[in-house]
Design a protein around this motif. Structure first.
Motif, PDB file in Angstrom:
ATOM      1  N   TYR A  61       0.825  -1.204   0.000  1.00 34.14           N
ATOM      2  CA  TYR A  61       0.000   0.000   0.000  1.00 34.14           C
ATOM      3  C   TYR A  61       0.864   1.261   0.000  1.00 34.14           C
ATOM      4  CZ  TYR A  61      -3.640  -3.354   1.185  1.00 34.14           C
ATOM      5  OH  TYR A  61      -4.495  -4.422   1.177  1.00 34.14           O
ATOM      6  N   SER A  90      -9.993  -7.211   4.709  1.00 36.82           N
ATOM      7  CA  SER A  90      -8.678  -7.209   5.331  1.00 36.82           C
ATOM      8  C   SER A  90      -8.464  -8.500   6.117  1.00 36.82           C
ATOM      9  CB  SER A  90      -8.607  -6.012   6.270  1.00 36.82           C
ATOM     10  OG  SER A  90      -7.410  -6.011   6.962  1.00 36.82           O
ATOM     11  N   ARG A 150      -3.924   3.618   0.008  1.00 37.40           N
ATOM     12  CA  ARG A 150      -3.313   2.898   1.139  1.00 37.40           C
ATOM     13  C   ARG A 150      -4.264   1.875   1.772  1.00 37.40           C
ATOM     14  NH1 ARG A 150      -1.942   8.142   1.499  1.00 37.40           N
ATOM     15  NH2 ARG A 150      -3.092   8.692   3.376  1.00 37.40           N
ATOM     16  N   VAL A 151      -5.340   1.547   1.028  1.00 38.85           N
ATOM     17  CA  VAL A 151      -6.308   0.550   1.490  1.00 38.85           C
ATOM     18  C   VAL A 151      -6.355  -0.583   0.467  1.00 38.85           C
ATOM     19  CG1 VAL A 151      -8.797   0.193   1.829  1.00 38.85           C
ATOM     20  CG2 VAL A 151      -7.699   2.195   2.832  1.00 38.85           C
ATOM     21  N   TYR A 187     -12.044  -0.791   5.170  1.00 37.13           N
ATOM     22  CA  TYR A 187     -11.129   0.355   5.252  1.00 37.13           C
ATOM     23  C   TYR A 187     -10.173   0.178   6.417  1.00 37.13           C
ATOM     24  CZ  TYR A 187     -13.596   2.660   1.551  1.00 37.13           C
ATOM     25  OH  TYR A 187     -14.116   2.967   0.326  1.00 37.13           O
ATOM     26  N   ILE A 188      -9.062  -0.471   6.129  1.00 34.36           N
ATOM     27  CA  ILE A 188      -8.131  -0.841   7.181  1.00 34.36           C
ATOM     28  C   ILE A 188      -7.391   0.363   7.754  1.00 34.36           C
ATOM     29  CG2 ILE A 188      -7.718  -3.167   6.339  1.00 34.36           C
ATOM     30  CD1 ILE A 188      -5.256  -1.977   4.863  1.00 34.36           C
ATOM     31  N   ARG A 189      -7.421   1.498   7.042  1.00 35.67           N
ATOM     32  CA  ARG A 189      -6.638   2.651   7.444  1.00 35.67           C
ATOM     33  C   ARG A 189      -7.490   3.893   7.197  1.00 35.67           C
ATOM     34  NH1 ARG A 189      -0.355   2.295   5.696  1.00 35.67           N
ATOM     35  NH2 ARG A 189      -0.926   0.191   5.093  1.00 35.67           N
TER      36      ARG A 189
END
Lengths: 294, 294
Positions: free
Chosen positions: A118, A173, A195-196, B274-276
């Motif tokens: 990412y 995730s 970044r996902v 949405y991990i971040r």
């Protein structure tokens, strides 16, 4: 009238230059020297040939997502995408293609569980700063021909979601997706996905072959009936095509003086139509120039 | 395992609430009370009925561009658009419709040379700030259900170009366009057009009827042949339609607690995918909720 005449006379007297032509971004591209351009390697161009005759060409980004891009090359060369279709088209979001929940085995050379690519280290990239604030990261700009976001303090950079960006579909995730299911952005850049999701490239030709497709009516834009799926005749790397058929493209060097000028004019258009220069620009509205090579 | 068990036991002992569900923007919309919504007046809804059966509904914005919007209502009521077509579709930019360089006279009530309604006074607007930086203005946020940019020092606010925004085509400055030729954005929000063109509204239904049209192959996406023009059967205000046919929509009140929650979650998605969380959001990626009224 009087003052205009006086000004003209004065200009003649002092031999002043004629008023400077107000350049457009297209003017900069047209005037740029050959040294401002870099050819995209044939091994980094992927060609989707649709069964209806349409062609979509994608530039891959191995400098940012090496494992995912290596996977995509192995999937292409291993014939994984035989029978692939476009099965999801969501308005103002993405068009997505692949085998859609297939249990077909991965070809040799595919990493089934790639790492979370990412971000990549900022080190090693030569960044041209955007010069405008970005809502999604402390820094935004261009590196190696790509729009990027970055964080100097934390030492990372990442590719961003703009119109035409190609990314890797995935499940929840911590799955990062293998590369078998890909999407291209056909709407306002969904930067919240930065970044996902792993970004692997961008469409450099034929995005309209995706953006004009009928929207799917199921949740998330999936087509309801398989009869609506858009068949893909082949997905090949340009380097695997006969030389006479290979497309060739070049990208403006984002470290060149031409790009610097282009970026400044994108942020401050002053030609006849643009009565008020913006004084800033959104990363996705700069659109790094890419053109076909003769 | 041990700590999990302990935590569970502790939760039972102190009667703690179960872990908070991670809400999505759609959850907020679904849970919002009726008081968080405002009905769009029928006189501010314009319905484009395409000859092919497609329908595009546009919400007009008289609070921002009163003279241009009054013109559009007069053009509609005066039958100016009889015979109108969509004659320009440029990928990642706009679809444009009207009579295309017609010399048809303006109907009664049309101001032939409207003022430059590129901004309006900030005073009188109740702004909900975006909370993220904007590249095009010192301030960005929402007012009266619309995404806006603003400048407190200079005292102005303006509507902005996002996906679906509708603006007035014009010739070169100082012409502002009368309203006879309109476009809708079908790509990444071309914010460089903000304060350069009069914005009169946004598409609230049927944008896909425009975004899926074939792209024009002439410069700026104009169709080459008139045979490619997409005929429009009628352009009517909802208030001029029989009540049974009228569409009705409501917009989330951008001053409501629901919108505040929606905006915060748009900037910081934390659901399973949405991990971040992004920690910021682009004005055009907030998309003020609009829905059909039963």
């Amino acid at each position: 009238m009087r003052s205009l005449l006086l000004a003209t006379a004065a200009a003649v007297l002092i031999g002043a230059a004629p008023p400077k032509k107000l350049l457009t971004p297209n003017d900069i591209v047209a005037q740029s020297p050959a040294s401002a351009w870099k050819t995209i390697p044939a091994d980094d161009l992927m060609v989707l040939s649709l069964a209806n005759g349409g062609r979509v060409v994608i530039q891959l980004a191995p400098a940012f997502t090496p494992v995912h891009v290596a996977n995509i090359k192995a999937l292409s060369r291993g014939g994984y995408w035989n029978g692939a279709t476009i099965y999801r088209v969501q308005d103002n979001y993405v068009a997505q293609w692949g085998l859609n929940e297939s249990d077909k085995p991965w070809p040799a050379g595919v990493t089934a569980k790639p790492p979370a690519e990412y971000t990549r280290p900022l080190k090693g990239l030569s960044i041209t700063a955007l010069g405008s604030p970005d809502p999604y990261a402390p820094g935004a700009g261009f590196a190696d021909g790509w729009p990027v976001a970055y964080n100097v303090k934390e030492g990372w950079a990442d590719l961003v979601h703009c119109y035409g960006t190609v990314g890797v579909g995935r499940d929840l995730s911590p799955d990062t997706g293998t590369g078998g299911e890909l999407y291209a952005v056909i709407g306002h850049g969904p930067r919240q996905l930065d970044r996902v999701i792993a970004i692997v490239g961008r469409v450099v030709e034929g995005i309209d072959k995706l953006s004009t497709l009928p929207r799917g009516t199921e949740a998330l834009g999936f087509y309801k009936d398989k009869a609506q799926y858009v068949p893909i005749a082949s997905i090949r790397l340009a380097s695997d095509m006969p030389e006479a058929e290979r497309p060739s493209f070049e990208v403006m060097d984002t470290n060149s003086p031409s790009f610097d000028q282009y970026l400044k004019i994108r942020a401050n258009r002053r030609d006849d139509f643009y009565i008020r220069p913006a004084g800033g620009v959104d990363l996705c509205n700069v659109q790094v120039p890419v053109r076909k090579k003769a």
